[in-house]
Structure formats: C-alpha cells, structure tokens
Scaffold this active site. Structure first.
Site, PDB file in Angstrom:
ATOM      1  CG  HIS A  76      79.185  88.550 -48.714  1.00 54.22           C
ATOM      2  ND1 HIS A  76      80.251  87.611 -48.179  1.00 54.22           N
ATOM      3  CD2 HIS A  76      79.514  88.575 -49.975  1.00 54.22           C
ATOM      4  CE1 HIS A  76      80.677  86.885 -48.952  1.00 54.22           C
ATOM      5  NE2 HIS A  76      80.436  87.201 -50.008  1.00 54.22           N
ATOM      6  CG  HIS A 132      77.594  85.210 -52.992  1.00 55.43           C
ATOM      7  ND1 HIS A 132      78.181  84.038 -52.690  1.00 55.43           N
ATOM      8  CD2 HIS A 132      78.417  86.146 -52.908  1.00 55.43           C
ATOM      9  CE1 HIS A 132      79.254  84.453 -52.440  1.00 55.43           C
ATOM     10  NE2 HIS A 132      79.696  85.419 -52.662  1.00 55.43           N
ATOM     11  CD  GLU A 133      77.690  90.276 -53.308  1.00 50.96           C
ATOM     12  OE1 GLU A 133      78.246  90.866 -52.393  1.00 50.96           O
ATOM     13  OE2 GLU A 133      78.684  89.627 -54.170  1.00 50.96           O
TER      14      GLU A 133
END
Length: 359
Positions: free
Chosen positions: A24, A20-21
């Site tokens: 980003h 998920h990170e």
C-alpha cells in the site's frame, strides 16, 4: 527448538502483514498520495525517523504494521488525500497490498525450488483389478491429471485431494495423453470398494486408480513455471477451501487463525529431520500463508481491501447513474460494521484454536 519455532512463526506472521502494508505504501507514493506514517510493528514506539512528509516508525510488537494515508476514511481537504484520488489510483493502492503478499509468496517458492532436479505431477500408473474403464475412450496408464471437477491439478498430490472430496455417480476429468488434452465429461467413475493391489485381498474405498509421479526435468524455464504454478495452486487451495466451507464439505472447526497457524508452523518444524529441513518447511508454509493473505484480503467483505474495492465499483456506477458517489459516511458505517464482524469472527476462531491445544 519449540520456543524458536514459535518466535519464528510470530515474526513470520508479522512480517507478512508489514509486507502487505508496504505494498500500500509504495503504491500510494507512486500515485502521489500523502502518507503520514509507515510503521513496522504495532504498539509502543521504539524508533522513528521523520521524512519529508512521512514518519517511519518501528514499534514494539512484531505483529504487523500499518500505512496511514492522509484522508483514508474522510475528506481532510488535502488534494493529495486518498479520498480525493481518481478511482483507478484508489484501485491500484488497495490491490497493491495483496499483490505484494502474492509476490512475496512467489519469491519464497522460487528460492526454495532453486536447487530442484525435477518437478512432479500426478500420473496414472495402474488400475485396480475391478476397474473397467481402462482404454482409449476412458483412462490409460501414463495419463497425467490436468483437471478434476473443474479444479486444476497443478502439482503432485492435487489429484488425491480433489478425488477425496468428489461425490456423485459421474466425474469430469481432463488428462494429458501424449501431450494432448483428453476431456472425459460425465465420466461414469464412482467411489466403491477396490483391491489395493492386483495380488492383494486388502480392500479400500476409492476410484480404482493407482497414481504415481510424472517427472519433468528441471531447468530455468520449468523452475520459473512450477514456481508460478505452485503459487496458483495456493490461490486455488484458498478458493477450494472456501467452496468446501460453504457447501458443507468442510466445517468451521477446520478453520485456523493466528494461534492455529503458529501451532501448525511449530508442528511442521518439530517434525522435520534437521534444522535445515525445518527452515525449508517453515518457509514453504510462509509462502502458503502469504498467498492466503493475498487472496483473503481481496474478498468483497467490508473492512477488507476487497470490500473497499467493491465500494469503488459501486462509486463508479453511482457516478454513472446519479452523478455522485456513495456518501463516505455510509461507506464508513459499513466498514465499521464489517470490522466488528471480523473481530468477532477472529475471536471465535482464536478461542477454537486455543481449545484445540487442550484436546
């Protein structure tokens, strides 16, 4: 085998958060935002390497990771800080984390299905003797469920799930009959006592429909299509669960946090007949969790990516109406309050999961 499954579950959860990170991180780099650190894991530093401007680190606890962008919560004066970016760049960066989780879930499903010989959906194969709604104006043997009360039946088992939650005197159905959609709105089909088979005295409470497998042969196109439909089915399952939670169809006791997820993965692995089956089942569950994280992170709640996206929308309206964005101090205060609520909620769910272990 149990310790191995517990370790696999913890690592899986950590990897999904790190992925998920990573979403980003990639989006921030592509949008020209300065990233101070990208970390896999949390806690004490194990390894690090300083890039041109980003510190890449590996930390001791395999429970996630983070992408630390310049000026995430306040203006640091750097023109490449997150807060100084246009709204469309902020939106791309914020949604990229959930996008990466969804993509991960889809890829896992695609890889697991690669050897499938056929795909299955729910087809009507018969009716109880007491069923009186059979015919061209009603239901027929061979009808394939498409929608039940507005919920799409993507895969085998969906029809039984949505029917089990239906209450009322009528139901909205859409079925596929000879490839054509047949809509049966306000169809007078209600839950009552039916015979479990034509030659049986055994009774059950239901709708008088016997379902079986509608088989679609596998090829590359159907493989791709059903992988996509399975991913959408997981998205719908999250939405369906939230609807049931807020309408009383499900209770808070049915919620699970990280402890419950690890427990479930362990049980799934232990109930498998072989190590290879356990690996497949755990990976399939990992795909479900990945897509679950994708959807949950986009909920418009403070401190989640969806809450920050909501503030972007509010900023757009504020700029349009008042020529100035919502002050950052207010956004920070709301996000801090939201984070506190989330932490309390996670504590409640975790305590509930631990108590379940002793029941």
């Amino acid at each position: 085998m149990k310790p191995v499954l517990i370790l696999a579950a913890v690592l899986m959860f950590g990897v999904l958060i790190a992925v998920h990170e990573l979403g980003h991180f990639i989006a921030a780099k592509l949008c020209g935002v300065k990233v101070n650190e990208y970390s896999i894991g949390m806690g004490p530093l194990v390894w690090h390497k300083q890039g041109k401007e980003t510190l890449y680190s590996l930390r001791a606890l395999p429970i996630g990771g983070y992408c630390a962008m310049e000026g995430e919560d306040e203006d640091t004066g750097d023109s490449r800080s997150f807060v100084r970016q246009p709204l469309w760049k902020k939106f791309i960066i914020l949604v990229a984390g959930s996008g990466m989780n969804f993509l991960t879930g889809f890829i896992i499903i695609f890889c697991l299905y690669i050897g499938a010989s056929a795909y299955l959906t729910d087809e009507i194969v018969g009716f109880a003797p007491e069923f009186t709604l059979e015919g061209e104006d009603g239901l027929m043997v061979g009808d394939v469920f498409y929608k039940i009360d507005g919920w799409r039946t993507y895969l085998r088992g969906d029809a039984a799930l949505f029917l089990s939650y239906h209450r009322g005197e009528t139901i909205d159905l859409t079925v596929l009959r000879d490839g054509e959609k047949v809509e049966l709105n306000n169809f007078p089909m209600t839950r009552r006592e039916y015979s479990s088979a034509a030659d049986s005295d055994e009774k059950y409470m239901g709708f008088g429909i016997y379902t079986g497998d509608h088989i679609e042969p596998a090829n590359f196109i159907s493989h791709l299509r059903f992988s996509w439909l399975n991913a959408l089915d997981f998205v719908q399952l999250v939405r369906f669960s939230l609807v049931q939670l807020f309408t009383g169809g499900a209770s808070m006791k049915e919620l699970s946090g990280p402890v419950g997820i690890v427990t479930t993965i362990t049980q799934v692995g232990e109930q498998s007949e072989s190590a290879s089956d356990a690996a497949v089942n755990v990976l399939y569950f990992a795909a479900l969790i990945a897509i679950n994280l994708s959807v949950m992170n986009l909920l418009p709640f403070p401190a989640l990516d969806g809450g920050r996206i909501l503030f972007l929308i509010l900023d757009a309206f504020a700029l349009l109406l008042f020529k100035r964005p919502v002050p950052e101090k207010y956004q920070a205060a709301v996000n801090a309050a939201g984070m506190a609520v989330l932490l309390l909620f996670m504590l409640f769910v975790t305590v509930q999961d631990v108590l379940k272990l002793f029941q």
